[in-house]
Design a protein around this motif. Structure first.
Motif, PDB file in Angstrom:
ATOM      1  N   GLU A 264       0.853  -1.177   0.000  1.00  0.00           N
ATOM      2  CA  GLU A 264       0.000   0.000   0.000  1.00  0.00           C
ATOM      3  C   GLU A 264       0.893   1.233   0.000  1.00  0.00           C
ATOM      4  OE1 GLU A 264      -3.725   1.698   2.668  1.00  0.00           O
ATOM      5  OE2 GLU A 264      -2.536   0.037   3.381  1.00  0.00           O
TER       6      GLU A 264
ATOM      7  N   LEU B 283       1.364   5.000   0.979  1.00  0.00           N
ATOM      8  CA  LEU B 283       0.797   5.958   1.926  1.00  0.00           C
ATOM      9  C   LEU B 283       1.638   7.228   1.981  1.00  0.00           C
ATOM     10  CD1 LEU B 283       0.142   3.445   4.842  1.00  0.00           C
ATOM     11  CD2 LEU B 283      -1.529   4.271   3.176  1.00  0.00           C
ATOM     12  N   GLU B 284       1.039   8.303   2.447  1.00  0.00           N
ATOM     13  CA  GLU B 284       1.770   9.550   2.638  1.00  0.00           C
ATOM     14  C   GLU B 284       2.690   9.415   3.846  1.00  0.00           C
ATOM     15  OE1 GLU B 284      -0.659  13.052   2.748  1.00  0.00           O
ATOM     16  OE2 GLU B 284      -2.116  12.140   1.388  1.00  0.00           O
TER      17      GLU B 284
ATOM     18  N   LYS C 177       1.450  10.315   7.403  1.00  0.00           N
ATOM     19  CA  LYS C 177       0.511   9.398   8.046  1.00  0.00           C
ATOM     20  C   LYS C 177       1.252   8.267   8.769  1.00  0.00           C
ATOM     21  CE  LYS C 177      -3.406  10.208   5.034  1.00  0.00           C
ATOM     22  NZ  LYS C 177      -4.346   9.630   4.067  1.00  0.00           N
TER      23      LYS C 177
ATOM     24  N   LEU D 193       4.481   9.494  -1.808  1.00  0.00           N
ATOM     25  CA  LEU D 193       3.988   8.242  -1.243  1.00  0.00           C
ATOM     26  C   LEU D 193       5.155   7.305  -0.961  1.00  0.00           C
ATOM     27  CD1 LEU D 193       1.045   7.638  -3.727  1.00  0.00           C
ATOM     28  CD2 LEU D 193       0.860   8.568  -1.421  1.00  0.00           C
TER      29      LEU D 193
ATOM     30  N   CYS E  75       4.277   0.642   1.905  1.00  0.00           N
ATOM     31  CA  CYS E  75       4.126  -0.016   3.196  1.00  0.00           C
ATOM     32  C   CYS E  75       3.604  -1.429   2.924  1.00  0.00           C
ATOM     33  CB  CYS E  75       3.151   0.772   4.062  1.00  0.00           C
ATOM     34  SG  CYS E  75       3.023   0.175   5.736  1.00  0.00           S
TER      35      CYS E  75
END
Length: 160
Positions: A36, A38-39, A42, A57, A60
């Protein structure tokens, strides 16, 4: 994949209640099931990160099964923004990153905590005057199998 003596001792010292036999039985069952993107804010905290220094990004991973090479997350670890951005940019662009500093300044901890939060396997290798190419890559060894001596290649500590 078998654990070496040091990995077994470390696992048992942590007191996780996980025996090395359990590890051997379940190690081959660890399977990457999802990546995945993600930023970074986050994953690494909501404080203000300069967006131009961080990748948009970061990947993960999600694993099925137990993966012993993923470090534990230290909830109290505080990331230094410029070091974090350099390592994340290197990871996402598949480029090299030089991390330097005095003993005890957190170079290894930085890499381990990034790996822990991204669920990336991470193997720590201390390079000192006692390590050799054979330790890293592997060697041919004579072993006894069914009462006969045979030559078999034994992997080193570097993953292939």
């Amino acid at each position: 994949m078998q654990m070496d003596k040091y990995q077994r001792e470390t696992l048992e010292e942590k007191g996780n209640g996980i025996s090395s036999n359990y590890v051997d039985e379940h190690l081959d069952k660890a399977l990457l099931i999802n990546t995945e993107y993600l930023e970074p804010r986050k994953i690494f905290g909501s404080r203000k990160l300069r967006s131009d220094l961080f990748p948009k990004l970061v990947p993960c991973y999600t694993w099925e099964g137990w993966t012993p090479d993923i470090p534990e997350v230290d909830e109290y670890y505080k990331f230094e923004s410029s070091s974090l951005s350099k390592v994340l940019m290197a990871l996402t662009t598949n480029s090299k990153c030089w991390i330097s500093g005095e003993t005890g300044t957190g170079k290894s901890s930085l890499v381990e905590q990034i790996a822990a939060r991204l669920n990336w396997p991470c193997v720590r290798i201390n390079l000192d005057s006692h390590i050799s190419r054979i330790d890293l890559i592997g060697k041919d060894a004579i072993i006894l199998k069914d009462g006969k001596q045979i030559t078999e290649f034994q992997d080193g500590i570097l993953p292939w």
